[in-house]
Design a protein around this motif. Sequence first.
Motif, PDB file in Angstrom:
ATOM      1  N   ALA A 237       0.830  -1.213   0.000  1.00 23.57           N
ATOM      2  CA  ALA A 237       0.000   0.000   0.000  1.00 23.57           C
ATOM      3  C   ALA A 237       0.858   1.253   0.000  1.00 23.57           C
ATOM      4  CB  ALA A 237      -0.924  -0.007   1.204  1.00 23.57           C
ATOM      5  N   GLU A 238       2.038   1.192   0.628  1.00 23.88           N
ATOM      6  CA  GLU A 238       2.890   2.376   0.732  1.00 23.88           C
ATOM      7  C   GLU A 238       4.326   2.017   0.396  1.00 23.88           C
ATOM      8  OE1 GLU A 238       1.873   5.356   1.233  1.00 23.88           O
ATOM      9  OE2 GLU A 238      -0.186   4.937   1.804  1.00 23.88           O
ATOM     10  N   PRO A 239       5.042   2.908  -0.223  1.00 21.42           N
ATOM     11  CA  PRO A 239       4.546   4.097  -0.912  1.00 21.42           C
ATOM     12  C   PRO A 239       4.038   3.739  -2.305  1.00 21.42           C
ATOM     13  CG  PRO A 239       6.917   4.011  -1.095  1.00 21.42           C
ATOM     14  CD  PRO A 239       6.517   2.807  -0.286  1.00 21.42           C
ATOM     15  N   THR A 240       3.120   4.515  -2.805  1.00 17.46           N
ATOM     16  CA  THR A 240       2.605   4.290  -4.150  1.00 17.46           C
ATOM     17  C   THR A 240       3.590   4.841  -5.174  1.00 17.46           C
ATOM     18  OG1 THR A 240       1.445   6.395  -4.239  1.00 17.46           O
ATOM     19  CG2 THR A 240       0.246   4.518  -3.291  1.00 17.46           C
ATOM     20  N   LEU A 241       3.430   4.416  -6.418  1.00 17.97           N
ATOM     21  CA  LEU A 241       4.308   4.919  -7.479  1.00 17.97           C
ATOM     22  C   LEU A 241       4.194   6.437  -7.631  1.00 17.97           C
ATOM     23  CD1 LEU A 241       6.325   4.668  -9.725  1.00 17.97           C
ATOM     24  CD2 LEU A 241       4.516   3.793 -11.237  1.00 17.97           C
ATOM     25  N   PRO A 242       2.994   7.025  -7.649  1.00 18.70           N
ATOM     26  CA  PRO A 242       2.933   8.492  -7.720  1.00 18.70           C
ATOM     27  C   PRO A 242       3.684   9.172  -6.575  1.00 18.70           C
ATOM     28  CG  PRO A 242       0.799   7.574  -8.262  1.00 18.70           C
ATOM     29  CD  PRO A 242       1.645   6.431  -7.779  1.00 18.70           C
ATOM     30  N   GLU A 243       3.634   8.579  -5.389  1.00 21.79           N
ATOM     31  CA  GLU A 243       4.365   9.166  -4.253  1.00 21.79           C
ATOM     32  C   GLU A 243       5.872   9.046  -4.452  1.00 21.79           C
ATOM     33  OE1 GLU A 243       1.062   8.402  -0.703  1.00 21.79           O
ATOM     34  OE2 GLU A 243       2.580   6.880  -1.148  1.00 21.79           O
ATOM     35  N   LEU A 244       6.327   7.918  -4.974  1.00 25.08           N
ATOM     36  CA  LEU A 244       7.757   7.750  -5.253  1.00 25.08           C
ATOM     37  C   LEU A 244       8.228   8.745  -6.310  1.00 25.08           C
ATOM     38  CD1 LEU A 244       7.946   3.844  -5.312  1.00 25.08           C
ATOM     39  CD2 LEU A 244       9.022   5.359  -3.625  1.00 25.08           C
ATOM     40  N   ILE A 245       7.392   8.973  -7.319  1.00 31.49           N
ATOM     41  CA  ILE A 245       7.732   9.958  -8.353  1.00 31.49           C
ATOM     42  C   ILE A 245       7.850  11.347  -7.740  1.00 31.49           C
ATOM     43  CG2 ILE A 245       6.837  11.149 -10.401  1.00 31.49           C
ATOM     44  CD1 ILE A 245       5.667   8.417 -11.281  1.00 31.49           C
ATOM     45  N   ASP A 584      -0.813  11.781 -11.179  1.00 27.39           N
ATOM     46  CA  ASP A 584      -1.267  11.522  -9.812  1.00 27.39           C
ATOM     47  C   ASP A 584      -0.220  11.883  -8.765  1.00 27.39           C
ATOM     48  OD1 ASP A 584      -3.660  10.644 -10.792  1.00 27.39           O
ATOM     49  OD2 ASP A 584      -3.238   8.504 -10.562  1.00 27.39           O
ATOM     50  N   SER A 585       1.005  12.192  -9.210  1.00 24.31           N
ATOM     51  CA  SER A 585       2.030  12.633  -8.251  1.00 24.31           C
ATOM     52  C   SER A 585       1.677  13.987  -7.646  1.00 24.31           C
ATOM     53  CB  SER A 585       3.401  12.720  -8.937  1.00 24.31           C
ATOM     54  OG  SER A 585       3.458  13.851  -9.807  1.00 24.31           O
ATOM     55  N   GLY A 586       0.838  14.746  -8.342  1.00 28.74           N
ATOM     56  CA  GLY A 586       0.447  16.060  -7.845  1.00 28.74           C
ATOM     57  C   GLY A 586       1.445  17.156  -8.142  1.00 28.74           C
ATOM     58  N   VAL A 587       2.536  16.839  -8.853  1.00 21.46           N
ATOM     59  CA  VAL A 587       3.558  17.834  -9.215  1.00 21.46           C
ATOM     60  C   VAL A 587       3.341  18.182 -10.684  1.00 21.46           C
ATOM     61  CG1 VAL A 587       6.014  18.385  -9.275  1.00 21.46           C
ATOM     62  CG2 VAL A 587       5.136  16.752  -7.577  1.00 21.46           C
ATOM     63  N   SER A 588       3.089  19.448 -10.975  1.00 19.79           N
ATOM     64  CA  SER A 588       2.661  19.811 -12.326  1.00 19.79           C
ATOM     65  C   SER A 588       3.809  19.867 -13.336  1.00 19.79           C
ATOM     66  CB  SER A 588       1.926  21.150 -12.317  1.00 19.79           C
ATOM     67  OG  SER A 588       2.797  22.186 -11.884  1.00 19.79           O
ATOM     68  N   LYS A 589       5.007  20.189 -12.887  1.00 12.74           N
ATOM     69  CA  LYS A 589       6.169  20.252 -13.789  1.00 12.74           C
ATOM     70  C   LYS A 589       7.375  19.724 -13.030  1.00 12.74           C
ATOM     71  CE  LYS A 589       4.626  24.479 -16.216  1.00 12.74           C
ATOM     72  NZ  LYS A 589       3.529  24.831 -15.292  1.00 12.74           N
ATOM     73  N   PHE A 590       8.089  18.773 -13.634  1.00  8.76           N
ATOM     74  CA  PHE A 590       9.280  18.266 -12.947  1.00  8.76           C
ATOM     75  C   PHE A 590      10.223  17.564 -13.916  1.00  8.76           C
ATOM     76  CE2 PHE A 590       6.053  14.825 -12.281  1.00  8.76           C
ATOM     77  CZ  PHE A 590       6.705  13.760 -12.902  1.00  8.76           C
ATOM     78  N   LYS A 602      12.938   2.880  -9.263  1.00 10.63           N
ATOM     79  CA  LYS A 602      13.255   2.127 -10.474  1.00 10.63           C
ATOM     80  C   LYS A 602      12.486   0.813 -10.509  1.00 10.63           C
ATOM     81  CE  LYS A 602      17.496   2.143 -12.107  1.00 10.63           C
ATOM     82  NZ  LYS A 602      18.975   2.075 -12.200  1.00 10.63           N
ATOM     83  N   ALA A 603      12.395   0.146  -9.356  1.00 10.08           N
ATOM     84  CA  ALA A 603      11.677  -1.127  -9.300  1.00 10.08           C
ATOM     85  C   ALA A 603      10.200  -0.929  -9.637  1.00 10.08           C
ATOM     86  CB  ALA A 603      11.831  -1.751  -7.915  1.00 10.08           C
ATOM     87  N   ALA A 604       9.607   0.138  -9.111  1.00  8.98           N
ATOM     88  CA  ALA A 604       8.190   0.402  -9.378  1.00  8.98           C
ATOM     89  C   ALA A 604       7.956   0.779 -10.836  1.00  8.98           C
ATOM     90  CB  ALA A 604       7.688   1.507  -8.453  1.00  8.98           C
TER      91      ALA A 604
END
Length: 668
Positions: A237-245, A584-590, A602-604
């Motif tokens: 459940a944690e951390p999700t891929l969007p959170e890792l990004i 879904d990471s919530g970061v608009s530009k990166f 990398k694994a995710a």
Amino acid sequence: MSDVIDKTRQQPDFAVQREQMVERAIRARGVRQKRVLDAMRAVKREDFLPESLREFAYEDSPLPIEGDQTISQPYIVAFMVEALNLEGGERVLEIGAGSGYAAAVLSKIAGEVYTVERIGQLAEKAAARLADLGYSNVHVLHGDGTKGWPEHMPYDAIVVAAGGPKVPDALKLQLKIGGRLVIPVGTDPTVQELVRITRVSEQDFMREDLADVRFVPLIGEEGWEAERRRVRTPKPAEPTLPELIAESSEPFAVIEEAPLDRLLGRIAEARVVLIGEATHGTSEFYRMRERITRALIERKGFRFVAIEGDWPDAARVDHYVRHMDYPPSEWTAFARFPTWMWRNAETRAFVDWLRAFNAQRKPEQRAAFHGLDLYSLYDSIRAVLKYLDEVDPKTARAARERYGCLTPWQSDPATYGHAALTGQYRSCESAVTEVLTDLMKRRAAYAEHDGERFLDAVQNAKLVTEAERYYRIMYYGSRASWNLRDSHMFETLKTLLDFYGPQSKAVVWAHNSHVGDASATEMASRGEHNLGQLCRRAYGKDCYIIGFGTHDGKVAAASDWDGPMEIKDIVPSLSSSYERMCHDSGVSKFMLPLRGAPEALKAALREPRLQRAIGVIYRPQSERASHYFQAVLPKQFDEYIWIDRTSPVQPFATHELEGMPDTYPFGL
């Protein structure tokens, strides 16, 4: 009454569209059997589509129907029916009834058509629709298509409209001796090879590979197991891929102020930096790519920019930005479709900056601008002849005679390819190769006068040679022509690096599909390679690849090849895609470093996911089938730049260039 008349006038003329589709999308692409063409003319595709999609009935593309399925591309339907070699009156089994469209086409040739559909909703609707439309020789069964319909065997022909991991034995055994089975097969559920199986005896079967295709997966006892596709191993459940990004990303607010120091540090001493784009018409991708390129030229001494554009068009830009002494040209750079790809305010801003930057440097230190692509057959012929007219008129006369072989096809070189392939016109291969051979034999004498101009002439002669071959082999299928094109771009890049010397460095601008390593995508399963893969193989860690992505916004694109530019809404990314994970990471530009990224990220990211690619053509109504492919992001790119919502490039009109010098590349 007038309202009724107006509405009637707005209805599409489906009969005209259907005839145009048969001629342009089917007959022109090599389907020749009269009975197949007549069947495609006879069946109204609009009758098999939801009301909301009927206006797209005669576009040559798959379209979505109920049950997350698609109605096949008309060309593929015709191609597969022709591959069955029907003569009329046969008993045919179809697997995957879908909307019933292909069964209706088959019914115009075969005596009886038996079609099996796995999804009950589709089977019921197809049976009712076919009955209502009067297709009395079509019979529909709801069941597992991989088992066939043994009650009505043996069949003269079987066609399968879904891709399986292998050819189901049950279907092979339901063929008559001499019967043909056409089916997509592949180890990847999303990409397959279309094969034809002919039963030559009770136990023996002959296999032929026909084409690279993409179909929905064949689900069933002898296909991809439905449960195995639906059930996924539970993820923590944690951390999700969007959170890792989000944790690993380097956010920025404005492109013009994005911090580049860490990116330049990761690029380090790379000799080749390939910078992609997820569309051919997004302003933010162009602007960010240009900003990175300026930094590479100013701070790391990169010697030239090489673009996914034609050599002679880019040469006009090169002459201008390096202040070279060339007379004004009689033609406009980047004037062929798609004009907006390079004739836009974003590219113009970079060209103007590069000219100003070079003005402060010695001629031998100025950064160059070159094209890698091979579509400019006739502009390149003109450039070769102009060069030879000046340095060797006798050889120019011989070259003009040899190139004359291609003259009848100047307005449409693709037609030459078809004529040469079908034997209606002689191949020009040996004639155009002789021009290049003559140039190379005289290398020492010609290059002595002006090495830059000799390089230009040789590259144009190579382009003519490769383009002649490209237009011939494009009718064999996408794999051969794609590989030739990207190999040509790679060889041109190598030639430039050799010309500018062992310390030279190159920035490449091209679409993600060209720069992202093809071995990390479904392209590899089709036997395709690309520029990025070839660069990695040749330069290893001295090659750094940057990709781009977006969730939604607007894009400049056409609906068809040679069609007008339109500003289109980008459909929000699919839930299973890399793009949706970034959104879904919530970061608009990166910027997201992938080379040396944290192992958890990398694994995710290593799980293959869908990735979107929008080229010069964008068809939102069939986006899943037309614009998504499987990829493994951290193997494909070394860096990924995300801009959540994007806007279209800004094309400019010629009148905006009034007052510019005669040598300005975008003017006349």
